[in-house]
Write a protein that holds these residues in place. Sequence first.
Motif, PDB file in Angstrom:
ATOM      1  N   PRO A 251       0.657  -0.883   0.384  1.00  0.00           N
ATOM      2  CA  PRO A 251       0.300  -0.232   0.300  1.00  0.00           C
ATOM      3  C   PRO A 251       0.723   1.297  -0.047  1.00  0.00           C
ATOM      4  CG  PRO A 251      -0.658  -1.694   1.573  1.00  0.00           C
ATOM      5  CD  PRO A 251       0.309  -2.545   1.126  1.00  0.00           C
ATOM      6  N   PHE A 252       2.573   1.345   0.722  1.00  0.00           N
ATOM      7  CA  PHE A 252       2.818   2.300   0.751  1.00  0.00           C
ATOM      8  C   PHE A 252       3.511   2.875  -0.907  1.00  0.00           C
ATOM      9  CE2 PHE A 252       2.961  -0.106   4.734  1.00  0.00           C
ATOM     10  CZ  PHE A 252       2.480   0.616   5.831  1.00  0.00           C
ATOM     11  N   GLU A 253       3.762   1.518  -1.742  1.00  0.00           N
ATOM     12  CA  GLU A 253       3.964   1.890  -2.803  1.00  0.00           C
ATOM     13  C   GLU A 253       3.084   2.214  -3.985  1.00  0.00           C
ATOM     14  OE1 GLU A 253       7.710  -1.542  -2.733  1.00  0.00           O
ATOM     15  OE2 GLU A 253       5.567  -1.579  -2.780  1.00  0.00           O
ATOM     16  N   ILE A 254       1.820   2.276  -3.835  1.00  0.00           N
ATOM     17  CA  ILE A 254       0.937   2.475  -4.864  1.00  0.00           C
ATOM     18  C   ILE A 254       0.726   4.188  -4.977  1.00  0.00           C
ATOM     19  CG2 ILE A 254      -1.371   2.480  -5.228  1.00  0.00           C
ATOM     20  CD1 ILE A 254      -0.739  -0.615  -5.735  1.00  0.00           C
ATOM     21  N   GLY A 255       1.054   5.185  -4.800  1.00  0.00           N
ATOM     22  CA  GLY A 255       0.689   5.446  -5.561  1.00  0.00           C
ATOM     23  C   GLY A 255       1.931   6.459  -6.101  1.00  0.00           C
ATOM     24  N   ASN A 256       3.024   6.091  -5.767  1.00  0.00           N
ATOM     25  CA  ASN A 256       4.441   6.238  -6.236  1.00  0.00           C
ATOM     26  C   ASN A 256       4.312   5.556  -7.665  1.00  0.00           C
ATOM     27  OD1 ASN A 256       6.994   6.893  -7.032  1.00  0.00           O
ATOM     28  ND2 ASN A 256       7.866   5.762  -5.263  1.00  0.00           N
ATOM     29  N   VAL A 257       4.308   4.818  -7.752  1.00  0.00           N
ATOM     30  CA  VAL A 257       3.760   3.459  -8.733  1.00  0.00           C
ATOM     31  C   VAL A 257       2.658   4.200 -10.265  1.00  0.00           C
ATOM     32  CG1 VAL A 257       3.292   1.088  -9.840  1.00  0.00           C
ATOM     33  CG2 VAL A 257       4.019   1.313  -7.992  1.00  0.00           C
ATOM     34  N   LEU A 258       1.186   4.209  -9.580  1.00  0.00           N
ATOM     35  CA  LEU A 258       0.613   4.538  -9.814  1.00  0.00           C
ATOM     36  C   LEU A 258       1.357   6.074 -10.675  1.00  0.00           C
ATOM     37  CD1 LEU A 258      -2.608   4.077 -10.987  1.00  0.00           C
ATOM     38  CD2 LEU A 258      -3.351   6.383  -8.770  1.00  0.00           C
ATOM     39  N   ASN A 259       1.607   7.330  -9.835  1.00  0.00           N
ATOM     40  CA  ASN A 259       2.442   8.354 -11.209  1.00  0.00           C
ATOM     41  C   ASN A 259       3.243   7.760 -12.055  1.00  0.00           C
ATOM     42  OD1 ASN A 259       1.064  10.102  -9.520  1.00  0.00           O
ATOM     43  ND2 ASN A 259       2.292   9.809  -7.952  1.00  0.00           N
ATOM     44  N   LYS A 260       4.065   6.807 -11.476  1.00  0.00           N
ATOM     45  CA  LYS A 260       5.135   6.043 -12.909  1.00  0.00           C
ATOM     46  C   LYS A 260       4.609   5.867 -13.411  1.00  0.00           C
ATOM     47  CE  LYS A 260       8.583   4.889 -10.264  1.00  0.00           C
ATOM     48  NZ  LYS A 260       9.069   3.050  -9.645  1.00  0.00           N
ATOM     49  N   LEU A 261       3.335   4.617 -13.660  1.00  0.00           N
ATOM     50  CA  LEU A 261       2.862   4.699 -14.869  1.00  0.00           C
ATOM     51  C   LEU A 261       1.521   5.174 -15.363  1.00  0.00           C
ATOM     52  CD1 LEU A 261       0.822   1.474 -12.881  1.00  0.00           C
ATOM     53  CD2 LEU A 261       2.991   1.219 -14.701  1.00  0.00           C
ATOM     54  N   ARG A 262       1.157   6.336 -15.160  1.00  0.00           N
ATOM     55  CA  ARG A 262       0.419   7.419 -15.876  1.00  0.00           C
ATOM     56  C   ARG A 262       1.247   8.403 -16.473  1.00  0.00           C
ATOM     57  NH1 ARG A 262      -4.313   9.504 -11.920  1.00  0.00           N
ATOM     58  NH2 ARG A 262      -5.585   8.055 -12.700  1.00  0.00           N
ATOM     59  N   ARG A 263       2.747   8.050 -16.334  1.00  0.00           N
ATOM     60  CA  ARG A 263       3.634   9.415 -16.455  1.00  0.00           C
ATOM     61  C   ARG A 263       4.284   8.786 -18.122  1.00  0.00           C
ATOM     62  NH1 ARG A 263       5.747  11.668 -12.187  1.00  0.00           N
ATOM     63  NH2 ARG A 263       7.238   9.671 -11.835  1.00  0.00           N
ATOM     64  N   ILE A 264       3.972   6.687 -18.210  1.00  0.00           N
ATOM     65  CA  ILE A 264       4.497   6.339 -19.308  1.00  0.00           C
ATOM     66  C   ILE A 264       2.899   6.943 -20.498  1.00  0.00           C
ATOM     67  CG2 ILE A 264       4.625   4.192 -20.472  1.00  0.00           C
ATOM     68  CD1 ILE A 264       5.552   3.412 -17.977  1.00  0.00           C
ATOM     69  N   PRO A 265       3.707   6.951 -21.380  1.00  0.00           N
ATOM     70  CA  PRO A 265       2.361   8.099 -22.756  1.00  0.00           C
ATOM     71  C   PRO A 265       1.896   6.717 -23.298  1.00  0.00           C
ATOM     72  CG  PRO A 265       4.718   8.204 -23.402  1.00  0.00           C
ATOM     73  CD  PRO A 265       4.899   7.366 -22.143  1.00  0.00           C
ATOM     74  N   TYR A 266       2.456   5.589 -23.214  1.00  0.00           N
ATOM     75  CA  TYR A 266       1.697   4.124 -24.446  1.00  0.00           C
ATOM     76  C   TYR A 266       0.220   3.698 -23.378  1.00  0.00           C
ATOM     77  CZ  TYR A 266       5.574   4.490 -26.338  1.00  0.00           C
ATOM     78  OH  TYR A 266       6.931   4.780 -26.843  1.00  0.00           O
ATOM     79  N   ILE A 267      -0.015   3.909 -22.379  1.00  0.00           N
ATOM     80  CA  ILE A 267      -0.818   3.161 -20.903  1.00  0.00           C
ATOM     81  C   ILE A 267      -1.653   4.019 -20.751  1.00  0.00           C
ATOM     82  CG2 ILE A 267      -1.351   3.042 -18.125  1.00  0.00           C
ATOM     83  CD1 ILE A 267       1.740   2.723 -18.111  1.00  0.00           C
TER      84      ILE A 267
END
Length: 356
Positions: free
Chosen positions: A135-151
């Motif tokens: 749960p602690f990692e999720i916010g960070n990971v979500l942001n990383k994924l949202r910055r990937i343009p193909y997603i």
Amino acid sequence: MPRPIYAEINTANIKSNFEIIRGVNSGQKMWSVVKANAYGHGISNIWRHLNSTDGFALLDLNEALLLRKEGWTGKILLLEGFFEHTDLEIIDEHQLTFAVHSDWQIDALRNYHFANKVDVYLKVNSGMNRLGFTPFEIGNVLNKLRRIPYINSVTLMSHFANADTREGVIEPMMTIDNLHTPENVEHCLANSAALLWHRDTHRNWVRPGIILYGASPSGNWADIADTGLKPVMSLKSKIIAIQHLKKGDAVGYGGNFRATNNQTIGVVACGYADGYFRTSREGTPVLVDGVRTGLVGRVSMDMLTVDLTSCPSACINSDVELWGEHLPVDVVANAAGTIGYELLTALAPRVTVRVI
Ligand SMILES: *Cc1c(COP(=O)(O)O)cnc(C)c1O
């Protein structure tokens, strides 16, 4: 004549189970889980009967490709995500949705140039400790994924370890609701047990598996007996020999069953090499011409033996149901020390499957 054992797949029952499940979940979108070759039923045999689903969920790329080859153009979700970088080529080509549960997968996604936009399922570990980010990692990971343009979209996914118990989803749901993910992030949480027994888990997408096939998520048939769900697979065979035992005669390997009186037994063409568990106990229920009787002696590779005391008219060629519409697989599984899931998925390749 081929050996008389076969698994009958009742497609009317899977359709009716699907409609019952649609009725339980009020408007959420549904992934029909068809992993493990549709829980032993054969993906090819069943997917067309579920084609009003919102998508199919599975694990194996080969099963995803089979669905595409047979004409399914809708959504497919890879529940365990991708296993190596090169899988992304297939994912891209066939427009598959997939789970992301580990850091290396995020790196792989950043370095891959997709031709098409992709939808991903971000897996949060809500306490089961198999797959997913904490749960602690999720916010960070979500942001990383949202910055990937193909997603294109990120859906939050989690899996329950104890949804078949009354209190089983309380802690994981608190974990999930404390994540403070943005409003527009959809949730996909519920397996069969959560779908039936924990309404608050339904959210945007549900993921039923075992109940599509008419077996119980708890492993106990009684828990779903009043839902109207019907068994889809029936394992059937015939009596191929009759033995008249005298008191003291032994049956099968090890001779650990001995007749206590004069007794007639039937030999059934079904053994552990067909997927019938060798751990099945004395008395495990079996239907002979529709009459309930029980196993005697050890299950061998190709045969098992049943008591015919309660079925005096049974003869060679009498019909035998090992599990199915009239004998729930969970009842048989319990007598073998397991649950319906394991028996269904252990159906051996040598058993012919007939679709009705
Ligand atoms: C197998 C599986 C399901 C379906 O589980 P059932 O208990 O059969 O409903 C749902 N989600 C995930 C991640 C799974 O692996």
